[in-house]
Design an enzyme around this catalytic site. Structure first.
Site, PDB file in Angstrom:
ATOM      1  CB  CYS A   1      -0.937  -0.003   1.208  1.00 19.15           C
ATOM      2  SG  CYS A   1      -0.134  -0.547   2.722  1.00 19.15           S
TER       3      CYS A   1
ATOM      4  CG  HIS B   1      -0.983   3.979   4.587  1.00 16.08           C
ATOM      5  ND1 HIS B   1      -1.762   3.651   5.679  1.00 16.08           N
ATOM      6  CD2 HIS B   1      -0.486   2.796   4.121  1.00 16.08           C
ATOM      7  CE1 HIS B   1      -1.732   2.336   5.849  1.00 16.08           C
ATOM      8  NE2 HIS B   1      -0.973   1.798   4.922  1.00 16.08           N
TER       9      HIS B   1
END
Ligand code: A2P
Length: 338
Positions: free
Chosen positions: A131, A244
């Site tokens: 990710c 994130h």
């Protein structure tokens, strides 16, 4: 229009659930959808296109007749079942790190190296990158094409959803417990995650880095198809539910101004520039959550090197960092190859 028999392995998990939603949202041409998970999920069902579909227990026979399988049930499940699915003629798009660095498995971010998908035939497996790597390369590819990246120094601020559903509950429970003056329970992380930052994602390796950090180093080179790019990473888990964030310092071979970087990124697929500090505008995890784009801001010159930039890159790790990227790969697969 041709339609496909699709399976989602790990359908009850944070990423698997999102995969099911994104298949529906993007009107993926699904003929049948098989939802697979462990025995713990017997009796559960998930809604897809207005119908409740039962979750089935994954086993060796699960992939008969399945043409595309999206895997997100952990590395050991992928190592065991992806080859079984592939041997049945099913194309596996695997969200775990199990096959990412194998030379005969393409590692794909559609905005960066969609051409690599053609190599899926070697193993019938396509790997979905980590990710944190995905959002970084989406933002850096246009800059690399223009000024060639020499070196990247990245520090991440990664949300708990990247660990899975149990970690989302752990953060929630710990915050509630602390606010009520109760004892904090730790099951998923080795330390309290609420109101804390853990410089530890995935396992520690002999070189002192974590596996997550080395994924960023190695996967970036493979996706960008350039082994000369130097990458060093510090990956940190923070008490954020979704999204994130990354502080990224990049050194280039050729001149690139912040203005040029912004104009390249404004035209880049899958990127949204949010960079107006005078109005307090910069990418935020809470704004990126639920969105498809990779958000880039705080673009500024690094005066300590000849050609350097600093920037702040944010994306929804469960969507672009995992489920969406996998479905985008599946879309190219059916448009071009199946
Ligand atoms: P289950 O819900 O039945 O445990 P997350 O990453 O959010 O923790 O989700 C992990 C996903 O992987 C869940 O759907 C989980 O199913 C599934 N899973 C974990 N282990 C297995 C296994 N051995 N076989 C099949 N599915 C598994």
């Amino acid at each position: 229009m041709k339609t496909y028999n699709v399976a989602v392995v790990g359908a009850t998990g944070a990423v698997g659930n999102e995969m099911v939603k994104i298949l529906e949202e993007r009107k993926f041409p699904v003929k049948s959808l098989k939802l697979l998970a462990s025995e713990r999920s017997i009796g559960k069902s998930l809604e897809f296109m207005g119908t409740d579909l039962p979750v089935e227990v994954l086993d060796e026979k699960s992939f008969k007749g399945v043409e595309i399988a999206l895997f997100s049930a952990g590395g050991s499940v992928s190592l065991k079942y992806a080859p079984i699915a592939a041997s049945e003629g099913c194309v596996v798009i695997d969200n775990t790190s199990a096959f990412r660095m194998e030379p005969d498995v393409p590692l794909v971010v559609p905005e960066v190296n969609p051409h690599a998908i053609k190599d899926y035939k070697k193993r019938n497996i396509i790997a979905n990158p980590n990710c944190s790597t995905i959002q970084m390369v989406v933002a850096l590819k246009p800059l690399h094409d223009y000024a060639k990246i020499k070196r990247i120094v990245v520090s991440t601020y990664q949300s708990v959803s990247g660990t899975g559903k149990k970690a989302i509950f752990e953060l929630e429970d710990q915050v509630r417990a602390l606010l009520m003056n109760k004892k904090v329970e730790k099951k998923v992380y080795p330390h309290q995650i609420a109101f804390n930052c853990l410089p530890h994602i995935d396992v520690f390796l002999e070189n002192g880095y974590t596996k997550e950090e080395m994924k960023m180093v190695n996967e970036t080179k493979k996706i960008m198809e350039d082994d000369t790019i130097k990458v060093t990473a510090t990956t940190v888990r923070v008490p954020v539910f979704y999204g994130h964030s990354e502080s990224v310092n990049v050194e280039f071979e050729r001149k690139i101004t912040p203005e040029k970087a912004r104009s390249l990124l404004r035209k880049a697929p899958g990127v949204k520039v949010v960079d107006n500090p005078s109005k307090n505008l910069y990418p935020l995890a809470i704004n990126a959550a639920g969105k498809d784009e990779v958000f880039v801001g705080r673009i500024r010159k690094d005066d300590t090197v000849e050609y350097g930039l600093n920037m702040w890159i944010v994306a929804d790790n469960v969507r672009k960092g995992a489920a969406l990227n996998a479905v985008q790969i599946a879309e190219i697969l059916i448009q071009k190859y199946l």
